[in-house]
Write a protein that holds these residues in place. Structure first.
Motif, PDB file in Angstrom:
ATOM      1  N   VAL A  73       0.838  -1.205   0.000  1.00  0.00           N
ATOM      2  CA  VAL A  73       0.000   0.000   0.000  1.00  0.00           C
ATOM      3  C   VAL A  73       0.872   1.254   0.000  1.00  0.00           C
ATOM      4  CG1 VAL A  73      -1.647   1.349   1.358  1.00  0.00           C
ATOM      5  CG2 VAL A  73      -1.958  -1.126   1.102  1.00  0.00           C
ATOM      6  N   GLU A  74       1.930   1.262   0.803  1.00  0.00           N
ATOM      7  CA  GLU A  74       2.800   2.435   0.875  1.00  0.00           C
ATOM      8  C   GLU A  74       3.521   2.674  -0.449  1.00  0.00           C
ATOM      9  OE1 GLU A  74       5.276   1.653   4.226  1.00  0.00           O
ATOM     10  OE2 GLU A  74       3.785   2.351   5.679  1.00  0.00           O
ATOM     11  N   ALA A  75       3.896   1.601  -1.136  1.00  0.00           N
ATOM     12  CA  ALA A  75       4.541   1.751  -2.439  1.00  0.00           C
ATOM     13  C   ALA A  75       3.567   2.366  -3.441  1.00  0.00           C
ATOM     14  CB  ALA A  75       5.034   0.397  -2.935  1.00  0.00           C
ATOM     15  N   MET A  76       2.322   1.928  -3.409  1.00  0.00           N
ATOM     16  CA  MET A  76       1.312   2.454  -4.327  1.00  0.00           C
ATOM     17  C   MET A  76       0.997   3.921  -4.022  1.00  0.00           C
ATOM     18  SD  MET A  76      -1.220  -0.892  -4.385  1.00  0.00           S
ATOM     19  CE  MET A  76      -2.448  -0.104  -5.427  1.00  0.00           C
ATOM     20  N   ASP A 177       2.898  -0.123  -8.840  1.00  0.00           N
ATOM     21  CA  ASP A 177       1.722  -0.607  -9.578  1.00  0.00           C
ATOM     22  C   ASP A 177       0.967  -1.708  -8.834  1.00  0.00           C
ATOM     23  OD1 ASP A 177       3.433  -2.732  -9.799  1.00  0.00           O
ATOM     24  OD2 ASP A 177       3.537  -2.735 -11.989  1.00  0.00           O
ATOM     25  N   GLY A 178       1.383  -1.996  -7.590  1.00  0.00           N
ATOM     26  CA  GLY A 178       0.682  -2.989  -6.773  1.00  0.00           C
ATOM     27  C   GLY A 178       1.234  -4.391  -6.868  1.00  0.00           C
ATOM     28  N   THR A 179       2.195  -4.622  -7.757  1.00  0.00           N
ATOM     29  CA  THR A 179       2.821  -5.937  -7.871  1.00  0.00           C
ATOM     30  C   THR A 179       4.014  -6.029  -6.914  1.00  0.00           C
ATOM     31  OG1 THR A 179       4.235  -5.203  -9.702  1.00  0.00           O
ATOM     32  CG2 THR A 179       2.100  -6.170 -10.272  1.00  0.00           C
ATOM     33  N   ALA A 180       4.593  -7.199  -6.829  1.00  0.00           N
ATOM     34  CA  ALA A 180       5.700  -7.416  -5.903  1.00  0.00           C
ATOM     35  C   ALA A 180       6.564  -8.574  -6.387  1.00  0.00           C
ATOM     36  CB  ALA A 180       5.161  -7.710  -4.502  1.00  0.00           C
TER      37      ALA A 180
END
Length: 219
Positions: A73-76, A177-180
């Motif tokens: 979430v923080e990355a997004m 973009d929500g991926t990891a």
């Protein structure tokens, strides 16, 4: 001579105890009860201990799962890559922004021109946003299985040896973009029980599962 009538002995003979009544416990009976209690406690202690350890392992797995979700979430929200790392055979982990080599170079040059040396805004911000945590007592990181993809490979090539931090695992990356990263982290409790948290890179969703379901689990 006057004869007095003989007096009767007024002492009563012992009466049998009424039904359901008895005297105090004897020392032998008390010792027997105590011995039984000691045996029962001894039999129950391992079960209680194992249950407690299992609970701590479950809580730790949920903790890692939560940190994965939070990093995603923080990355997004920030638009910047975040990474999760841990120290194997310890309970220590860290979640931090991923700082590119280009970010360090640009900010160091800007800092030098402003007379503030290598203390850059990006690096200071990353340090401030770093979260350091620990698993439950008695639970440690037992290993991982992190699959490389083109993006992580590119970042590793860019960073060079900067991706390798002594004593810390390879970073698990969370993208804007929500991926990891496709990754599985293994946790082990005091009793040797192992569980795992699997992160699916395409969706960025993490699930807790039995390591026996994994291929290439903990050796």
């Amino acid at each position: 001579m006057i004869h007095l009538p003989a007096t009767r002995d007024i002492r009563r003979a012992p009466q049998p105890a009424a039904a359901g009544e008895r005297g105090a416990f004897t020392l032998l009976e008390l010792l027997l009860v105590l011995a039984i209690l000691v045996v029962l406690v001894g039999m129950g202690t391992p079960a209680v201990y194992n249950s407690l350890q299992g609970h701590r392992l479950t809580i730790s797995a949920e903790q890692v799962q939560t940190e994965f979700m939070r990093a995603r979430v923080e990355a997004m929200e920030s638009g910047r890559i975040r990474m999760f790392r841990f120290q194997q055979e310890t309970s220590n982990f860290a979640v931090a922004p991923f700082v590119r080599s280009s970010d360090e170079l640009e900010n160091n040059l800007a800092g030098t021109s402003q007379g503030i040396g290598v203390s850059s805004v990006v690096l200071d911000s990353a340090e401030a946003e770093t979260i350091n945590g620990m698993l439950e007592e008695g639970v440690v990181f037992a290993g991982d299985n992190i699959e490389a993809d083109i993006r992580s490979y590119t970042l590793e090539q860019e960073q060079g040896s900067g991706m390798d931090v002594s004593g810390w695992s390879r970073p698990i990356l969370f993208y804007p973009d929500g991926t990891a990263s496709d990754a599985t982290v293994f946790l082990r409790g005091n009793g040797g029980t192992v569980t795992s948290v699997k992160l699916r890179g395409l969706t960025g969703i993490a699930r807790i599962q039995d390591p026996d379901l994994e291929t290439g689990g903990v050796d």
